[in-house]
Motif scaffolding. Sequence first.
Motif, mmCIF file in Angstrom:
data_model
loop_
_atom_site.group_PDB
_atom_site.id
_atom_site.type_symbol
_atom_site.label_atom_id
_atom_site.label_comp_id
_atom_site.label_asym_id
_atom_site.label_seq_id
_atom_site.Cartn_x
_atom_site.Cartn_y
_atom_site.Cartn_z
ATOM 1 N N THR A 152 0.833 -1.203 0.000
ATOM 2 C CA THR A 152 0.000 0.000 0.000
ATOM 3 C C THR A 152 0.868 1.253 0.000
ATOM 4 O O THR A 152 0.621 2.196 -0.759
ATOM 5 N N ALA A 153 1.900 1.270 0.857
ATOM 6 C CA ALA A 153 2.791 2.437 0.925
ATOM 7 C C ALA A 153 3.539 2.640 -0.390
ATOM 8 O O ALA A 153 3.668 3.768 -0.887
ATOM 9 N N LEU A 154 4.023 1.543 -0.969
ATOM 10 C CA LEU A 154 4.723 1.644 -2.251
ATOM 11 C C LEU A 154 3.775 2.077 -3.363
ATOM 12 O O LEU A 154 4.169 2.803 -4.289
ATOM 13 N N ALA A 155 2.534 1.639 -3.281
ATOM 14 C CA ALA A 155 1.548 2.061 -4.285
ATOM 15 C C ALA A 155 1.259 3.559 -4.162
ATOM 16 O O ALA A 155 1.144 4.263 -5.172
ATOM 17 N N PHE A 372 -3.465 7.152 -10.493
ATOM 18 C CA PHE A 372 -3.578 7.213 -9.040
ATOM 19 C C PHE A 372 -4.573 6.186 -8.528
ATOM 20 O O PHE A 372 -4.284 5.415 -7.616
ATOM 21 N N VAL A 373 -5.760 6.172 -9.139
ATOM 22 C CA VAL A 373 -6.784 5.216 -8.713
ATOM 23 C C VAL A 373 -6.302 3.784 -8.929
ATOM 24 O O VAL A 373 -6.438 2.917 -8.057
ATOM 25 N N GLY A 374 -5.733 3.521 -10.093
ATOM 26 C CA GLY A 374 -5.288 2.168 -10.406
ATOM 27 C C GLY A 374 -4.196 1.672 -9.479
ATOM 28 O O GLY A 374 -4.261 0.546 -8.977
ATOM 29 N N VAL A 375 -3.210 2.515 -9.213
ATOM 30 C CA VAL A 375 -2.080 2.056 -8.409
ATOM 31 C C VAL A 375 -2.475 1.885 -6.940
ATOM 32 O O VAL A 375 -2.001 0.960 -6.257
ATOM 33 N N ILE A 376 -3.367 2.748 -6.437
ATOM 34 C CA ILE A 376 -3.820 2.619 -5.048
ATOM 35 C C ILE A 376 -4.696 1.374 -4.886
ATOM 36 O O ILE A 376 -4.489 0.547 -3.981
#
Length: 531
Positions: A152-155, A372-376
């Motif tokens: 999550t942090a890396l995302a 942003f949405v995809g990576v999170i």
Amino acid sequence: MAETASQTNAAAAPEFQEPKATGYSWYVLSVLVVVYILNFIDRQILSILAVDIKADLGLTDADMGFLGGAAFAVFYALFGIPLGRLADNWSRVKLLSIGLALWSTMTALSGFARDQMTLTFARMGVGVGEATASPTAYSLISDYFPKKQRATALAIYSSGLYIGGGVSLFIGALIVKAWNTAYPGGGPLGLVGWQAAFLAVGIPGLIVALWVASLREPVRGAMDGVASPSSPAPFRQFAQDLSTIVPPFTLIGAWQRGPAALAINIGFAAAIAAFAWWMIELTGNLPQWSAVGLGYYAVFSWACTLRARDSATFGLIWGTPAFICTTLGYGLVALAAYALAFWSAPYAEIVLGLPKQELAFWLGANGAISGFVGVILGGRIADALRAKNPAGRILMIIFGVVAPIIPIWVGYTTDNTTLFYVMNFLAGMFGATALGAAAATTQDLVLPRMRGTATAAFFLGTTLVGLSFGPYMVGQISDLAGTIVDGKPVGDLRTGILSLIGVAPIALILLLYAYRAVPQAEATIVERAAA
């Protein structure tokens, strides 16, 4: 006495079994996101400026693909190797602040480029500076966040990629229009709009570098309960690592390992040189294949040296098929992502005939929001899948390979502007879901002291496979499929972009193997490192 010691150990155990991120951890993460946003503004602004640069300097689509890809990527990847090792052995905060100042300066100097060669050298400098970013950031994040929150942090950190890439389009178009309106024949020092844009985005990074320098350096390995001391002589090791990737010092290093090592090194260099020469003859693109040949030879030399000097790190990275297949599989996802990020704006401007300001706004917003949405979401889902299945994160990477295929096909065959924007959004969002999962998987396959080096190796895949070839492949195929109009070559960007779909089957094969191999590889890290 023994009972007291037992009670003390029992009381201390939860501190290592269930570590928690602090408020300062999230503050550091927010600063790193800002840095990554600047990283991708400086890297991706070339996309919105491509049509102007191409016309001004008389370049082809393949030339622009080289400038947007290998000119930056090879040096980014290669210097990521010694700088990744330096991140394992020196202050990551200091290294990141120096790197940020360097790439911001080189971005600003891109504004003074007068031909392809000077712009190439500036892009190389940006690549060297940006090579400090992710090895230091990944290592810092891994020491500020526990394993259960790491993807999550890396995302979240990786969201800077998409925000920066999107913002770069809007900023670039805005500056070009304002400058060219104010100075139709060229402004101070004869600079035109695209040159002013490089200056405008490069200079603020020097201020942010001072902010980065104020961060606290965390205890290395703290979140894993594993002491990971740094090297007592980090710069001596850095100089040694640097010498392993810079010819002809690579030959000296190989000779020191013995005549057999030297013969292997020379043989590989000859094979790479022959392949590069063949591709130059085939495509007529000397810069692209010279850079790629240099890159792959240098990586081979470094890997051989790493095997001799640090067999444990070599074994957990280069000697682990799960690591290699995860990296290469995601590298092919990155190939398509980088190609779309670079060529979507020129495609909209040339093929669809959209105004630069309009396409910059919609594609910029598309890229920022979808990424942003995809990576999170991808990071959160990957962590949830990992909790149920040791190889669960690989499923998220596979989704990032397969899901964008239909949006790419539909988006880049339609002449409907709205449908193009919608499909571009979906392709970007689906592809972005893979990043956090891939990054976290590679971090989990090594020991804490190896994370900077592992990050450098991971980014070899995303750069020497993805960034080096994605923009160039589209540009080269565009030139080959194009026509001659009024005596001038006109590329076929539609065919070039659709060719990206062809890499999906290869990525899928690599990731299916990784899905089977990751659980065993992660379960045997300590034993294999000790062996």
